[in-house]
Design an enzyme around this catalytic site. Structure first.
Site, PDB file in Angstrom:
ATOM      1  N   TRP A 136       0.821  -1.215   0.000  1.00 23.24           N
ATOM      2  CA  TRP A 136       0.000   0.000   0.000  1.00 23.24           C
ATOM      3  C   TRP A 136       0.846   1.254   0.000  1.00 23.24           C
ATOM      4  O   TRP A 136       0.572   2.202  -0.742  1.00 23.24           O
ATOM      5  CB  TRP A 136      -1.003  -0.023   1.152  1.00 23.24           C
ATOM      6  CG  TRP A 136      -2.100  -1.004   0.860  1.00 23.24           C
ATOM      7  CD1 TRP A 136      -2.363  -2.169   1.517  1.00 23.24           C
ATOM      8  CD2 TRP A 136      -3.055  -0.939  -0.207  1.00 23.24           C
ATOM      9  NE1 TRP A 136      -3.424  -2.821   0.930  1.00 23.24           N
ATOM     10  CE2 TRP A 136      -3.869  -2.087  -0.127  1.00 23.24           C
ATOM     11  CE3 TRP A 136      -3.308  -0.017  -1.231  1.00 23.24           C
ATOM     12  CZ2 TRP A 136      -4.910  -2.340  -1.026  1.00 23.24           C
ATOM     13  CZ3 TRP A 136      -4.352  -0.268  -2.129  1.00 23.24           C
ATOM     14  CH2 TRP A 136      -5.135  -1.415  -2.015  1.00 23.24           C
TER      15      TRP A 136
ATOM     16  N   ASP B  76      -1.993   6.362   6.232  1.00 25.15           N
ATOM     17  CA  ASP B  76      -3.078   5.591   5.615  1.00 25.15           C
ATOM     18  C   ASP B  76      -3.498   4.562   6.655  1.00 25.15           C
ATOM     19  O   ASP B  76      -2.806   3.576   6.877  1.00 25.15           O
ATOM     20  CB  ASP B  76      -2.566   4.915   4.331  1.00 25.15           C
ATOM     21  CG  ASP B  76      -3.611   3.980   3.707  1.00 25.15           C
ATOM     22  OD1 ASP B  76      -4.693   3.799   4.295  1.00 25.15           O
ATOM     23  OD2 ASP B  76      -3.303   3.422   2.630  1.00 25.15           O
TER      24      ASP B  76
ATOM     25  N   LYS C 163     -12.969  -1.710   5.613  1.00 26.75           N
ATOM     26  CA  LYS C 163     -12.225  -2.687   6.401  1.00 26.75           C
ATOM     27  C   LYS C 163     -12.792  -2.762   7.821  1.00 26.75           C
ATOM     28  O   LYS C 163     -13.059  -3.833   8.326  1.00 26.75           O
ATOM     29  CB  LYS C 163     -10.737  -2.322   6.454  1.00 26.75           C
ATOM     30  CG  LYS C 163     -10.111  -1.920   5.107  1.00 26.75           C
ATOM     31  CD  LYS C 163      -9.966  -3.082   4.151  1.00 26.75           C
ATOM     32  CE  LYS C 163      -9.673  -2.673   2.717  1.00 26.75           C
ATOM     33  NZ  LYS C 163      -8.434  -1.950   2.479  1.00 26.75           N
TER      34      LYS C 163
END
Ligand code: PLP
Length: 369
Positions: free
Chosen positions: A101, A176, A200
Site C-alpha cells: 500500500w 493511511d 475494512k
C-alpha cells in the site's frame, strides 16, 4: 441464524447488530416514512445522521478540535492522488515503504510532487519488518511524510507512530489507516492527516474518512478537482457534492456499536484495542508453536488486524481452505501477491471467531500428522 465467521480483508464483516438495525430501518428510518438511501442529504433527517456520525467518530478517536473530519468518496486509492494534490505544494514528499500500500501511494504521488522520495524501504526483508525511524532518509523541507500505518496485504503494523519532530523534521505525518482505524488509539500530536476507506473496519465500501489538521487546508494544486480540495470539502461540511449517505449512515451505526463495547472496565476504542490485543495474541501464539503454519513478520510489527500465514506444505492450501469453509470460516485465502492464507480479524470479529479458527487449524494440523 448462525452466521459463519468472515475473515475477509475488505469489504469485510460488519457487526451483526449493525446489520440488524440497518435491516429494521431499511424501509422507514425513525418514522420518517423514508429509507436512508432515499433521503435528501440536506434534509433534517440526514443532517442528524451525519452530525451524530461525525461527533461519535470525533469522540471515539479523541480527535482534537483543530482537526477537521471529512466524509469523502474514492477510497484509499483515490487518496493516494488527493493527498499530494492537496499537501505536496508540488515539492518533495517522503515515503516509508513497508508493503504494497505505501508502495502504491509513493508511485501515485510522483505524478503531483516534484519528487516522491523513498526515505526507507523494507523491500529487502520482503516487507516483514519496519525500518527503524532513526535510519529514515528524510528530505529537508519535505511537504509531508507518508506511512501506511497498517499494511493490509503484508500484515505489518506500526505499533507506535513516528515522532517526526524528534527526527528533526517539521513535515506533517500522513497516515493511511484504512485497515486499522478505530482498532486502537491514535496520538494526534504526531499526525497531520489520516485517511482510510471504510470497508475494512467501519462499514460498507464507498465512504472515505479523512481527518486533517486545519492548518494544512487551502494549499491544493490548481489541478485538484474542487470535490477533492480538502478546504472546499471542509468549508461545505462534506456536502460540496452529495456525500456517500448510505456509507455515512452505516458508519454511524458502527460508531454507536463501538461506543457500547466494553472490555475489562474499558469502553469504546480502548475496549476494542484490549480485545484486539487478546485476539491477535491468541492467533500468533498458536501459529508460533505450530510446526505446520508460519507467519514471517517480525514480532515488533505484526499486525493485529491482518495476519498472513503459510502452510509449510503449500500443496495442502486448497484442502485447508475447503475444510475451513465447511467449518464456517470464510474468505481466508491470502492476497495473490503474497500467497498462502490471510486472516483479517477486524473489530467486528469476536474472540470466538479467532478461537474457532485456531481450533480448526489445530484439528487440520493433527490430521496431517
Ligand atoms: C484497502 C486499502 C486501500 C485501498 O482502498 P480502496 O477503497 O480500494 O481505494 C488503501 N490502503 C490500505 C492500507 C488498504 O487496506
Amino acid at each position: 441464524m448462525n452466521r459463519p465467521f468472515n475473515f475477509s480483508a475488505g469489504p469485510a464483516a460488519i457487526p451483526e447488530e449493525v446489520l440488524q438495525t440497518a435491516a429494521a430501518e431499511m424501509l422507514d428510518w425513525h418514522g420518517s416514512g423514508m429509507g436512508v438511501m432515499e433521503m435528501s442529504h440536506r434534509g433534517k433527517e440526514f443532517i442528524s445522521i451525519y452530525e451524530a456520525a461525525e461527533a461519535d467518530l470525533r469522540e471515539l478517536l479523541a480527535v482534537p478540535a483543530h482537526f477537521k473530519i471529512l466524509f469523502m468518496q474514492g477510497g484509499g486509492i483515490a487518496e493516494n492522488a488527493i493527498v499530494p494534490m492537496n499537501l505536496s505544494r508540488a515539492g518533495v514528499v517522503d515515503f516509508v515503504v513497508t508493503g504494497s500500500w505505501s508502495q502504491k501511494s509513493a508511485k501515485e504521488a510522483a505524478k503531483y510532487a516534484s519528487d516522491a522520495n523513498v526515505a526507507a524501504s523494507a523491500k529487502d526483508s520482503d516487507y516483514t519488518t519496519i525500518p527503524a525511524a532513526s535510519s529514515w532518509n528524510l528530505s529537508r523541507g519535505a511537504s509531508y511524510v507518508h506511512i501506511c500505518s497498517n499494511e493490509t496485504i503484508h500484515g505489518v503494523e506500526f505499533h507506535e507512530l513516528p515522532d517526526l519532530q524528534a527526527l528533526g523534521s517539521d513535515a506533517p505525518l500522513v497516515i493511511d489507516f484504512s485497515s486499522h482505524v478505530a482498532s486502537r488509539s491514535i496520538d494526534w500530536s504526531r499526525v497531520g492527516l489520516a485517511f482510510g476507506g471504510a470497508q475494512k473496519n467501519i462499514g460498507p465500501a464507498g465512504l472515505t474518512i479523512v481527518i486533517v489538521r486545519e492548518d494544512l487546508l487551502g494549499h491544493a494544486l490548481p489541478v485538484c478537482p474542487s470535490a477533492f480540495d480538502y478546504k472546499t470539502v471542509a468549508d461545505n461540511g462534506s456536502m460540496y457534492n452529495t456525500p456517500p449517505t448510505w456509507g455515512i449512515y452505516m458508519a454511524g451505526l458502527t460508531f454507536q456499536w463501538l461506543k457500547r463495547q466494553t472490555e475489562g472496565g474499558l469502553s469504546g476504542v480502548a475496549a476494542m484495542e484490549a480485545r484486539n490485543i487478546t485476539k491477535a495474541k491468541l492467533f500468533y501464539d498458536y501459529v508460533d508453536q505450530s510446526s505446520l503454519y508460519v507467519n514471517k513478520v517480525a514480532a515488533n510489527c505484526r499486525s493485529r488486524m491482518n495476519i498472513p500465514f503459510f502452510l509449510h506444505d503449500e500443496s495442502r492450501n486448497d484442502a485447508f481452505l475447503a475444510g475451513a469453509k465447511q467449518a464456517g470460516l470464510l474468505q481466508l485465502k491470502g492476497h495473490k501477491s503474497v500467497g498462502g492464507m490471510r486472516a483479517s480479524i477486524y473489530n467486528a470479529m469476536p474472540i470466538e471467531g479467532v478461537q474457532a479458527l485456531v481450533d480448526y487449524m489445530r484439528d487440520f494440523e493433527q490430521r496431517q500428522a
